[in-house]
Design a protein around this motif. Structure first.
Motif, PDB file in Angstrom:
ATOM      1  N   LEU A 141       0.533  -1.021  -0.120  1.00 24.86           N
ATOM      2  CA  LEU A 141       0.625   0.246   0.035  1.00 24.86           C
ATOM      3  C   LEU A 141       1.007   0.743  -0.176  1.00 24.86           C
ATOM      4  O   LEU A 141       0.315   2.288  -1.209  1.00 24.86           O
ATOM      5  CB  LEU A 141      -0.925  -0.097   1.317  1.00 24.86           C
ATOM      6  CG  LEU A 141      -1.901  -1.487   1.627  1.00 24.86           C
ATOM      7  CD1 LEU A 141      -2.713  -0.973   2.814  1.00 24.86           C
ATOM      8  CD2 LEU A 141      -3.162  -1.201  -0.227  1.00 24.86           C
ATOM      9  N   LEU A 157      -5.681   2.783  -4.150  1.00 26.09           N
ATOM     10  CA  LEU A 157      -5.677   3.402  -3.435  1.00 26.09           C
ATOM     11  C   LEU A 157      -7.195   3.290  -2.085  1.00 26.09           C
ATOM     12  O   LEU A 157      -7.950   3.055  -1.779  1.00 26.09           O
ATOM     13  CB  LEU A 157      -4.749   4.641  -3.058  1.00 26.09           C
ATOM     14  CG  LEU A 157      -2.755   4.726  -3.357  1.00 26.09           C
ATOM     15  CD1 LEU A 157      -2.557   5.559  -2.666  1.00 26.09           C
ATOM     16  CD2 LEU A 157      -2.539   3.188  -2.081  1.00 26.09           C
ATOM     17  N   ALA A 198      -4.327   2.679   3.829  1.00 25.17           N
ATOM     18  CA  ALA A 198      -4.724   3.100   2.268  1.00 25.17           C
ATOM     19  C   ALA A 198      -5.753   4.296   2.819  1.00 25.17           C
ATOM     20  O   ALA A 198      -5.131   5.257   1.613  1.00 25.17           O
ATOM     21  CB  ALA A 198      -5.672   2.439   2.248  1.00 25.17           C
TER      22      ALA A 198
END
Length: 249
Positions: free
Chosen positions: A36, A55, A66
């Motif tokens: 992430l 995201l 995220a």
């Protein structure tokens, strides 16, 4: 020819079919923090719309990491300040330490359209510091020293410096050295002041390197005179300031 199925057989087939359907519709597993954060780098530095979209999808599924990375991707875009603030608050509320620190800074400096609010800044710095963030503890020390968002309290300021130093902040070690040297918020102790100055210099903090160099050159009765070490410390301070600290400030 007639074919007869036993009821239990039909039930078993139906249940198995439903399980297969459920497995095929199951959403993919949540990526790890490293993945992430890599997406976040692509979204911020590479400006990749696909990274932002990914995201966004994970943020909507509730990943604080995220959410934080999405907020940082929106942070520098004036038209997206509200989105940045929204996702940053979500991430901080979800327990993300970095989001709490960044959100505190936004309230402290009045960024992301949130307006300056030192009280809220102190609260979020406190949440980050509770997760052993030395930068947050350092900021709380400053705020306690000058009475920003909380009553002025020099003893509490030193306590935050001690916490930040325990977690490795060379800057906090330097300020703690100054506190012991002058007796601000703590009993004056020149030996401890010198000890923390040495530790800060070991962390390559330029002001500590410079102060220790001056002490070694005869500027302090608490340090043994050592002109050769003083020269090397000053040289190191200049190099560290040029390569690292000036860019970080």
């Amino acid at each position: 020819m007639k074919i007869y199925f036993h009821l239990s057989t039909v039930s078993t087939v139906l249940v198995f079919g439903l399980l297969l359907a459920a497995c095929s519709e199951r959403p993919p597993a949540m990526p790890g923090s490293a993945q992430l954060e890599s997406l976040g780098v692509l979204a911020r530095q590479g400006g990749q719309a696909s990274a932002v979209d990914q995201l966004q999808a994970w943020a909507e599924r509730g990943s604080p990491i995220a959410q934080r990375e999405l907020a940082l991707a929106y942070e520098d875009k004036a038209a997206s300040e509200k989105d940045a603030a929204f996702w940053l608050i979500k991430a901080a509320q979800g327990g993300d330490k970095e989001a709490a620190f960044v959100l505190a800074g936004a309230y402290y400096n009045g960024k992301l359209g949130l307006g300056k609010d030192p009280v809220l800044a102190a609260q979020w710095y406190g949440k980050a510091a509770a997760q052993e963030d030395e930068r947050a503890a350092l900021m709380l020390s400053r705020m306690a020293k000058y009475g920003e968002g909380m009553p002025q309290d020099l003893k509490q300021s030193v306590a935050w410096l001690q916490q930040a130093s325990a977690h490795g902040s060379a800057q906090a070690m330097f300020l703690l050295s100054n506190a012991y040297g002058s007796g601000d918020g703590v009993a004056q102790d020149l030996a401890l002041a010198h000890s923390w100055l040495e530790k800060s210099a070991q962390g390559d903090f330029p002001p500590a390197l410079q102060s220790l160099a001056l002490a070694m050159d005869g500027g302090s009765p608490d340090a043994e005179k050592n002109p050769e070490r003083s020269y090397h410390l000053l040289k190191e301070a200049t190099e560290e300031r040029r390569m690292h600290w000036d860019k970080a400030q």
